[in-house]
Design an enzyme around this catalytic site. Structure first.
Site, PDB file in Angstrom:
ATOM      1  N   SER A 124       0.830  -1.214   0.000  1.00  0.00           N
ATOM      2  CA  SER A 124       0.000   0.000   0.000  1.00  0.00           C
ATOM      3  C   SER A 124       0.862   1.262   0.000  1.00  0.00           C
ATOM      4  O   SER A 124       0.594   2.208  -0.750  1.00  0.00           O
ATOM      5  CB  SER A 124      -0.943   0.006   1.205  1.00  0.00           C
ATOM      6  N   ASN A 153      -6.109  -9.109  -7.302  1.00  0.00           N
ATOM      7  CA  ASN A 153      -6.053  -9.716  -5.973  1.00  0.00           C
ATOM      8  C   ASN A 153      -7.302 -10.515  -5.625  1.00  0.00           C
ATOM      9  O   ASN A 153      -7.276 -11.333  -4.710  1.00  0.00           O
ATOM     10  CB  ASN A 153      -5.828  -8.638  -4.906  1.00  0.00           C
ATOM     11  N   GLN A 185       0.274  -9.360  -5.797  1.00  0.00           N
ATOM     12  CA  GLN A 185      -0.171 -10.747  -5.924  1.00  0.00           C
ATOM     13  C   GLN A 185       0.723 -11.568  -6.854  1.00  0.00           C
ATOM     14  O   GLN A 185       0.708 -12.801  -6.811  1.00  0.00           O
ATOM     15  CB  GLN A 185      -1.613 -10.794  -6.434  1.00  0.00           C
ATOM     16  N   SER A 197       4.823  -6.815  -1.795  1.00  0.00           N
ATOM     17  CA  SER A 197       4.701  -6.959  -0.347  1.00  0.00           C
ATOM     18  C   SER A 197       5.153  -8.352   0.070  1.00  0.00           C
ATOM     19  O   SER A 197       4.698  -9.353  -0.493  1.00  0.00           O
ATOM     20  CB  SER A 197       3.245  -6.725   0.069  1.00  0.00           C
ATOM     21  N   HIS A 227       4.676 -10.384   2.627  1.00  0.00           N
ATOM     22  CA  HIS A 227       3.845 -11.412   3.262  1.00  0.00           C
ATOM     23  C   HIS A 227       2.979 -12.182   2.267  1.00  0.00           C
ATOM     24  O   HIS A 227       2.315 -13.139   2.638  1.00  0.00           O
ATOM     25  CB  HIS A 227       2.996 -10.807   4.376  1.00  0.00           C
ATOM     26  N   THR A 230      14.715   4.523  10.365  1.00  0.00           N
ATOM     27  CA  THR A 230      15.689   3.430  10.441  1.00  0.00           C
ATOM     28  C   THR A 230      15.129   2.168   9.794  1.00  0.00           C
ATOM     29  O   THR A 230      14.008   1.749  10.096  1.00  0.00           O
ATOM     30  CB  THR A 230      16.046   3.138  11.908  1.00  0.00           C
ATOM     31  N   CYS A 260      -8.467  -6.518   2.572  1.00  0.00           N
ATOM     32  CA  CYS A 260      -8.354  -5.105   2.931  1.00  0.00           C
ATOM     33  C   CYS A 260      -9.700  -4.399   2.952  1.00  0.00           C
ATOM     34  O   CYS A 260      -9.775  -3.196   3.165  1.00  0.00           O
ATOM     35  CB  CYS A 260      -7.426  -4.396   1.944  1.00  0.00           C
TER      36      CYS A 260
END
Length: 378
Positions: free
Chosen positions: A70, A150, A178, A198, A200, A236, A323
């Site tokens: 995102s 997605n 995806q 992304s 995950h 960081t 989402c």
């Protein structure tokens, strides 16, 4: 329990866990520090950047670490809009079935004076590059079209879209959240200027992602502060998550072909079984879709009832994007491919991965068949 919601998130791989543990225990120092341990951590950070760049076919300096897809989508689109505005270009092209990270950002830009064109994707859920070319205007600043959807899993002709954009001198961004790790990606060959992913979604950790931005594309900062990520993303760096992502992506890309063959067989087995249910409608092109994606609408049913009864049977599934919340509104993706609102409310998304088995698929088919029968009262 049978987990069939891999499009929502995936279990972290042992490879990613070990890489993260090493960073947590041995390279916990701040990569921006000048002393030796800090510089060693900086070296680990650079190594992760290099490994990810190899998976995407780009240069290490074109990789920017973000908190996920995102954020990467937002930064890509807002950056292209800023570039376009400086050039007097206030037109952006996308599709009606993008992820909300894209659509909501476009809505924001629309309020700022940008004109947004959303291309039709038709019943198949696939963009026509010829339609895109006709939509491009002299004031078009950006084309942003997802690599694979997605919800319904349809894969877009990214190489053709990239070629059209390059020929017309328009920046091209693709949300590949995806697709990454599940499809072969080469940003140079497909003429992609910016890409989001992304971790995950391919067995990496949550809360970490990548924005690829081609050399020469000036990024607009979303977060101000320090000079991390070459001054384009302050804060960081989350080194354990970054090295976990690099390890997961590297492994996924190395095993992509064999995993794809296996998961595609599971997908086709599941589609064939669910097609036998009366009033079952497959959403999106049957062949040109992600290896593990199966999305159906079942007439005279509601998604909420489907999911709750399947959960009682030990099956984790969804009705669409993780989402979005609630079940009152029909999926914008299904409406975009022509499903009427009532039909769209009876949707079920089942997404498989390499850890699923043919036996689990048969169990899912039986469970869905029985659940649809119960909901229809027959």
């Amino acid at each position: 329990m049978i987990y069939a919601d891999h499009a929502a998130t995936t279990k972290m791989s042992e490879t990613a866990k070990l890489a993260m543990l090493s960073a947590i225990e041995e390279n916990w120092y701040n990569p921006s520090s000048l002393y030796t341990p800090g510089q060693q951590a900086s070296g680990v950070l650079m190594d992760a950047r290099v490994r990810i760049s190899r998976c995407l076919g780009c240069l290490p300096k074109e990789i920017y670490f973000t908190s996920g897809g995102s954020e990467a989508d937002n930064q890509a689109i807002l950056s292209a809009a800023a570039i376009g505005k400086r050039q007097g270009k206030m037109h952006i092209i996308s599709t009606a079935f993008e992820h909300h990270a894209v659509l909501h950002t476009l809505k924001k830009l629309e309020k700022e004076g940008f004109e947004i064109t959303l291309l039709d994707v038709g019943e198949s859920g696939i963009v026509d590059p010829n339609q895109l070319e006709k939509a491009i205007r002299p004031d078009t600043a950006l084309v942003t079209i997802m690599y694979a959807n997605n919800e319904i899993g349809t894969i877009q002709p990214i190489g053709e879209i990239g070629a059209v954009c390059r020929q017309n001198g328009v920046l091209f961004h693709t949300d590949a959240v995806q697709a990454a790790g599940h499809l072969p990606i080469n940003v140079k060959e497909d003429q992609i200027d910016m890409l989001s992913l992304s971790a995950h979604k391919f067995n990496g950790p949550k809360g970490i992602g990548v924005l690829y931005a081609k050399t020469g594309v000036f990024l607009t900062n979303l977060i101000e502060g320090g000079e991390q990520e070459r001054g384009k993303r302050a804060g960081t760096e989350n080194l354990p998550a970054i090295v976990g992502m690099a390890a997961a992506l590297e492994e996924a890309c190395a095993l992509q072909k064999e995993r794809s063959i296996y998961v595609t067989k599971l997908r086709d087995q599941l589609i064939a079984g669910l097609k036998k249910i009366s009033g079952a409608l497959l959403n999106g092109d049957e062949i040109r879709r992600l290896p593990g994606n199966v999305n159906f609408c079942f007439l005279d049913t509601e998604a909420e009832g489907l999911l709750l009864l399947l959960d009682n049977k030990g099956i984790c599934a969804s009705s669409g994007s993780a989402c979005t919340s609630g079940f009152l509104d029909p999926s914008h993706v299904l409406l975009a491919i022509g499903r009427d609102p009532q039909t769209a409310r009876g949707s079920l998304r089942l997404t498989l991965d390499y850890e699923n088995t043919p036996e689990e698929v048969e169990t899912i088919i039986e469970a869905v068949t029985d659940t649809v029968r119960i909901l229809r009262g027959c």
